[in-house]
Design a protein around this motif. Structure first.
Motif, PDB file in Angstrom:
ATOM      1  N   PHE A 151       0.821  -1.195   0.000  1.00 33.86           N
ATOM      2  CA  PHE A 151       0.000   0.000   0.000  1.00 33.86           C
ATOM      3  C   PHE A 151       0.863   1.255   0.000  1.00 33.86           C
ATOM      4  O   PHE A 151       1.880   1.323   0.677  1.00 33.86           O
ATOM      5  CB  PHE A 151      -0.959  -0.006   1.192  1.00 33.86           C
ATOM      6  N   ASN A 152       0.432   2.238  -0.788  1.00 34.33           N
ATOM      7  CA  ASN A 152       1.174   3.491  -0.947  1.00 34.33           C
ATOM      8  C   ASN A 152       2.597   3.226  -1.435  1.00 34.33           C
ATOM      9  O   ASN A 152       3.531   3.893  -1.034  1.00 34.33           O
ATOM     10  CB  ASN A 152       1.195   4.297   0.353  1.00 34.33           C
ATOM     11  N   SER A 153       2.738   2.241  -2.303  1.00 35.07           N
ATOM     12  CA  SER A 153       4.045   1.873  -2.832  1.00 35.07           C
ATOM     13  C   SER A 153       4.097   2.139  -4.331  1.00 35.07           C
ATOM     14  O   SER A 153       3.079   2.429  -4.968  1.00 35.07           O
ATOM     15  CB  SER A 153       4.303   0.380  -2.589  1.00 35.07           C
ATOM     16  N   ALA A 154       5.301   1.997  -4.893  1.00 32.69           N
ATOM     17  CA  ALA A 154       5.463   2.126  -6.334  1.00 32.69           C
ATOM     18  C   ALA A 154       4.632   1.071  -7.063  1.00 32.69           C
ATOM     19  O   ALA A 154       4.083   1.335  -8.135  1.00 32.69           O
ATOM     20  CB  ALA A 154       6.936   2.004  -6.706  1.00 32.69           C
ATOM     21  N   LEU A 183      -2.210  14.841  -2.634  1.00 33.24           N
ATOM     22  CA  LEU A 183      -1.679  15.437  -3.860  1.00 33.24           C
ATOM     23  C   LEU A 183      -0.245  15.916  -3.683  1.00 33.24           C
ATOM     24  O   LEU A 183       0.513  15.968  -4.639  1.00 33.24           O
ATOM     25  CB  LEU A 183      -2.568  16.604  -4.299  1.00 33.24           C
ATOM     26  N   LEU A 184       0.119  16.250  -2.465  1.00 36.19           N
ATOM     27  CA  LEU A 184       1.459  16.768  -2.210  1.00 36.19           C
ATOM     28  C   LEU A 184       2.538  15.695  -2.293  1.00 36.19           C
ATOM     29  O   LEU A 184       3.678  15.986  -2.610  1.00 36.19           O
ATOM     30  CB  LEU A 184       1.511  17.439  -0.830  1.00 36.19           C
ATOM     31  N   VAL A 185       2.192  14.449  -1.995  1.00 31.25           N
ATOM     32  CA  VAL A 185       3.193  13.385  -1.958  1.00 31.25           C
ATOM     33  C   VAL A 185       3.057  12.402  -3.114  1.00 31.25           C
ATOM     34  O   VAL A 185       3.925  11.558  -3.317  1.00 31.25           O
ATOM     35  CB  VAL A 185       3.127  12.606  -0.621  1.00 31.25           C
ATOM     36  N   ARG A 186       2.018  12.517  -3.861  1.00 30.35           N
ATOM     37  CA  ARG A 186       1.694  11.536  -4.888  1.00 30.35           C
ATOM     38  C   ARG A 186       2.643  11.551  -6.084  1.00 30.35           C
ATOM     39  O   ARG A 186       2.926  10.507  -6.662  1.00 30.35           O
ATOM     40  CB  ARG A 186       0.273  11.796  -5.359  1.00 30.35           C
ATOM     41  N   GLY A 210       5.774   8.582 -10.041  1.00 33.59           N
ATOM     42  CA  GLY A 210       6.943   8.501 -10.916  1.00 33.59           C
ATOM     43  C   GLY A 210       7.685   7.189 -10.737  1.00 33.59           C
ATOM     44  O   GLY A 210       8.097   6.541 -11.712  1.00 33.59           O
ATOM     45  N   SER A 211       7.822   6.750  -9.501  1.00 38.03           N
ATOM     46  CA  SER A 211       8.465   5.461  -9.219  1.00 38.03           C
ATOM     47  C   SER A 211       7.637   4.305  -9.769  1.00 38.03           C
ATOM     48  O   SER A 211       8.179   3.335 -10.303  1.00 38.03           O
ATOM     49  CB  SER A 211       8.655   5.273  -7.709  1.00 38.03           C
ATOM     50  N   GLY A 212       6.321   4.415  -9.634  1.00 38.23           N
ATOM     51  CA  GLY A 212       5.439   3.371 -10.148  1.00 38.23           C
ATOM     52  C   GLY A 212       5.493   3.267 -11.662  1.00 38.23           C
ATOM     53  O   GLY A 212       5.506   2.160 -12.222  1.00 38.23           O
ATOM     54  N   ILE A 213       5.556   4.408 -12.326  1.00 40.55           N
ATOM     55  CA  ILE A 213       5.667   4.414 -13.792  1.00 40.55           C
ATOM     56  C   ILE A 213       6.987   3.766 -14.213  1.00 40.55           C
ATOM     57  O   ILE A 213       7.030   2.985 -15.166  1.00 40.55           O
ATOM     58  CB  ILE A 213       5.565   5.858 -14.332  1.00 40.55           C
TER      59      ILE A 213
END
Length: 164
Positions: free
Chosen positions: A12-15, A69-72, A77-80
């Motif tokens: 959760f909340n990971s790349a 929105l501030l941390v997303r 970018g890492s997930g992409i």
């Protein structure tokens, strides 16, 4: 033989999580290519579709969620990058900057995921693409900025709070 678990490793909340969501968004918008900011905006709208009178939100309506929105941006970018490393997303550099596009492998991969959550995610990504896909960048920016404005007012102390 027991499987070892790595401490502090989360899905959760990971790349991985944001990469899969971004992949679903790109597949829903194919053949369009999206820049990172539009992916961040669409990711928020997919997860919190109820905030914009869409389908029920995927995630619960937590207070001050607009701060996401501030941390997303960094985590998306890492997930992409993760999805690119698997041949599911292409990065395209052009005159207007860098954009991302689903590859031919993306839709079959996305369609193979059949959990209720994934089906809901795909439905919302399609809804976001249909509803906001042709929206001008400035219009989308104004819509997303309205979340920041609402979020900022949640931090303003009310007059008289703390005796002053």
């Amino acid at each position: 033989m027991s499987e070892e678990r790595q401490p502090n490793v989360t899905v959760f909340n990971s790349a991985l999580e944001t990469g899969v969501r971004s992949l679903v968004i790109l597949a829903a918008n194919f053949p369009a290519a999206l820049d990172l900011q539009r992916l961040v905006d669409f990711d928020y709208l997919v997860v919190h579709s109820g905030d914009v009178n869409g389908p029920e939100s995927l995630h619960p309506p937590l207070p001050m969620r607009e701060g996401e929105l501030l941390v997303r941006r960094k985590i998306i970018g890492s997930g992409i990058s993760l999805m690119m490393s698997r041949g599911l997303v292409n990065r395209i550099a052009g005159a207007e900057g860098i954009v991302y596009q689903a590859t031919d492998y993306a839709k079959p991969f996305v369609d193979s995921m059949a959990t209720p959550y994934m089906r809901s995610l795909i439905d919302r990504a399609n809804w976001v693409g249909e509803t906001f896909g042709n929206m001008d960048t400035n219009e989308l920016h104004n819509l997303i900025s309205s979340f920041f404005d609402k979020w900022a007012t949640q931090f303003h102390p009310s007059q008289g709070f703390g005796g002053g």
